[in-house]
Motif scaffolding. Structure first.
Motif, PDB file in Angstrom:
ATOM      1  N   GLY A 157       3.893  -2.929   6.527  1.00 48.77           N
ATOM      2  CA  GLY A 157       4.662  -2.307   5.455  1.00 48.77           C
ATOM      3  C   GLY A 157       5.217  -3.372   4.527  1.00 48.77           C
ATOM      4  N   ALA A 158       5.824  -2.927   3.426  1.00 46.33           N
ATOM      5  CA  ALA A 158       6.409  -3.831   2.446  1.00 46.33           C
ATOM      6  C   ALA A 158       7.816  -3.366   2.115  1.00 46.33           C
ATOM      7  N   SER A 159       8.567  -4.240   1.427  1.00 48.08           N
ATOM      8  CA  SER A 159       9.947  -3.910   1.088  1.00 48.08           C
ATOM      9  C   SER A 159      10.336  -4.560  -0.234  1.00 48.08           C
ATOM     10  N   SER A 160      11.068  -3.850  -1.068  1.00 48.59           N
ATOM     11  CA  SER A 160      11.803  -4.390  -2.219  1.00 48.59           C
ATOM     12  C   SER A 160      10.979  -5.325  -3.090  1.00 48.59           C
ATOM     13  N   MET A 161      10.087  -4.749  -3.857  1.00 47.21           N
ATOM     14  CA  MET A 161       9.310  -5.513  -4.822  1.00 47.21           C
ATOM     15  C   MET A 161       9.023  -4.624  -6.018  1.00 47.21           C
ATOM     16  N   THR A 179      -6.366  -4.620   5.956  1.00 43.45           N
ATOM     17  CA  THR A 179      -5.385  -3.581   6.273  1.00 43.45           C
ATOM     18  C   THR A 179      -4.443  -3.345   5.100  1.00 43.45           C
ATOM     19  N   ARG A 180      -4.202  -2.054   4.773  1.00 44.03           N
ATOM     20  CA  ARG A 180      -3.304  -1.684   3.683  1.00 44.03           C
ATOM     21  C   ARG A 180      -1.893  -1.471   4.216  1.00 44.03           C
ATOM     22  N   PHE A 181      -0.914  -1.602   3.343  1.00 42.08           N
ATOM     23  CA  PHE A 181       0.445  -1.228   3.682  1.00 42.08           C
ATOM     24  C   PHE A 181       0.538   0.293   3.824  1.00 42.08           C
ATOM     25  N   VAL A 182       1.240   0.740   4.878  1.00 41.18           N
ATOM     26  CA  VAL A 182       1.426   2.187   5.073  1.00 41.18           C
ATOM     27  C   VAL A 182       2.822   2.638   4.688  1.00 41.18           C
ATOM     28  N   SER A 183       3.724   1.681   4.377  1.00 41.68           N
ATOM     29  CA  SER A 183       5.098   2.072   4.083  1.00 41.68           C
ATOM     30  C   SER A 183       5.718   1.142   3.048  1.00 41.68           C
ATOM     31  N   MET A 184       6.737   1.680   2.374  1.00 40.23           N
ATOM     32  CA  MET A 184       7.547   0.907   1.435  1.00 40.23           C
ATOM     33  C   MET A 184       9.006   1.148   1.777  1.00 40.23           C
ATOM     34  N   TYR A 202       4.032   6.402  -7.173  1.00 42.11           N
ATOM     35  CA  TYR A 202       2.866   5.692  -6.653  1.00 42.11           C
ATOM     36  C   TYR A 202       2.713   5.931  -5.161  1.00 42.11           C
ATOM     37  N   CYS A 203       3.816   5.816  -4.413  1.00 44.28           N
ATOM     38  CA  CYS A 203       3.754   6.013  -2.965  1.00 44.28           C
ATOM     39  C   CYS A 203       3.305   7.431  -2.620  1.00 44.28           C
ATOM     40  N   GLU A 205       1.447   9.419  -4.431  1.00 45.25           N
ATOM     41  CA  GLU A 205       0.034   9.566  -4.797  1.00 45.25           C
ATOM     42  C   GLU A 205      -0.887   8.876  -3.797  1.00 45.25           C
ATOM     43  N   GLU A 206      -0.442   7.728  -3.277  1.00 40.33           N
ATOM     44  CA  GLU A 206      -1.291   6.916  -2.400  1.00 40.33           C
ATOM     45  C   GLU A 206      -1.066   7.172  -0.914  1.00 40.33           C
ATOM     46  N   GLY A 207      -0.160   8.081  -0.574  1.00 39.50           N
ATOM     47  CA  GLY A 207       0.080   8.371   0.839  1.00 39.50           C
ATOM     48  C   GLY A 207       0.803   7.261   1.562  1.00 39.50           C
ATOM     49  N   VAL A 208       1.752   6.623   0.869  1.00 40.04           N
ATOM     50  CA  VAL A 208       2.560   5.554   1.473  1.00 40.04           C
ATOM     51  C   VAL A 208       3.912   6.137   1.870  1.00 40.04           C
ATOM     52  N   GLY A 209       4.324   5.953   3.108  1.00 45.93           N
ATOM     53  CA  GLY A 209       5.618   6.442   3.561  1.00 45.93           C
ATOM     54  C   GLY A 209       6.750   5.628   2.972  1.00 45.93           C
TER      55      GLY A 209
END
Length: 326
Positions: A157-161, A179-184, A202-203, A205-209
């Motif tokens: 996952g990723a955070s704060s960008m 591997t893609r990020f699954v969460s923000m 964006y999240c 639309e892209e299925g990011v939690g």
């Protein structure tokens, strides 16, 4: 407790995550308000009793002691396969030019150190804490892919960008079959809604939690605005986040208090209920340092705000300046 898939992944998490930044050695790092192990472990045990299976920490929190407290509590109170542990990488854990960032060297070193402190063979969700302006994103994404392939990490996952940075990282992963990020995990609450412009659409639309941090604006939405505590006295970040828009932010907090008073519930319950009703949000990361914090948070799952209440809560909002998360 309610559970949901984290974005389009197969990982099921509780609709609330317990943030463990407040648990650690108060004499280490930059969080002097942290609760030591005995006190912090009680909240982790209570979260498990309430059905929370999602726990969020970071290597930098109290210089690793948050991870140690969380790992020890999980080992005592739960089966490892029943919980989702998230930790983060980026901040410097020691002095020197190699200490910080998302280089391959830093990711490999810090992940192994986190695993030792947590007392586990794998991390369910490994989060890049910030964007690294000094390391090519290709190097970062390949290193993250490699730790997933090695079995040390299940999801990333990723955070704060900025949204463009997150999109670029996802594109690089897709381009190379990594591997893609699954969460923000982003900064999102009733008095800072700037993520509604680009990141949240964006999240969705892209299925990011989405797992927002500071859902109660560091307590501003849970108590009287001018109330003081050890946290407010020792946390300079509050002024940077909320100082420039204090007048409008106070109006939002008053609206939260008014809705809460009419319903006869604590304000925190209303602020969390609003966040839980946002379509892109999977699980806010909530903190707990006092009796009742967690039960109030869980009770927010049963609050359904009507259109009039939502309008009342959101009307006072004004745009906030962009905060650089460095």
């Amino acid at each position: 407790m309610e559970y949901a898939r984290l974005g389009s992944s197969g990982l099921k998490v509780s609709r609330l995550a317990l943030g463990c930044m407040s648990y650690g050695d108060p004499n280490l790092g930059t969080h002097p308000w942290s609760l030591p192990e005995k006190e912090g472990s009680r909240f982790i045990a209570e979260a498990l009793d309430l059905g929370i299976n999602f726990f969020d920490t970071a290597n930098i929190y109290s210089l690793g002691t948050s991870e140690r407290i969380l790992g020890a509590a999980i080992a005592r109170e739960a089966r490892r396969e029943d919980v989702v542990i998230a930790t983060k990488v980026y901040e410097a854990m020691h002095d020197g030019p190699l200490a910080k960032g998302l280089s391959r060297q830093a990711i490999m070193r810090e992940l192994d150190a986190s695993l030792r402190r947590l007392g586990t063979d794998y991390v369910d969700l490994y989060i890049v804490h910030r964007w690294d302006y000094e390391t090519p994103v290709e190097e970062t994404m390949q290193a993250l892919h490699d730790v997933v392939r090695a079995g040390k990490v299940r999801y990333i996952g990723a955070s704060s960008m900025h949204c463009w940075q997150f999109v670029k990282a996802q594109y690089v992963a897709d381009l190379h079959g990594w591997t893609r990020f699954v969460s923000m995990q982003n900064h999102y609450n009733l008095i800072n809604r700037e993520e509604e412009r680009e990141m949240l659409p964006y999240c969705a639309e892209e299925g990011v939690g989405v797992t927002p941090w500071s859902p109660l604006a560091r307590g501003k939405l849970a108590r009287d605005w001018d109330a003081r505590s050890a946290r407010t006295e020792g946390d300079p970040i509050q002024e940077r986040f909320y100082g420039p828009t204090e007048r409008a932010d106070r109006a939002v907090a008053r609206a939260v208090a008014d809705v809460a008073e009419r319903r006869g519930v604590p304000p925190a319950r209303i602020a969390l209920a609003w966040l839980l009703q946002q379509p892109a949000v999977t699980a806010p990361v909530v903190g707990a340092t006092k009796s009742g914090h967690l039960r109030d948070a869980v009770a927010a799952l049963d609050v359904a705000l009507d259109e009039g209440e939502v309008a009342e809560l959101t009307k006072p909002y004004v745009p906030h300046p962009v905060v650089e998360y460095v």
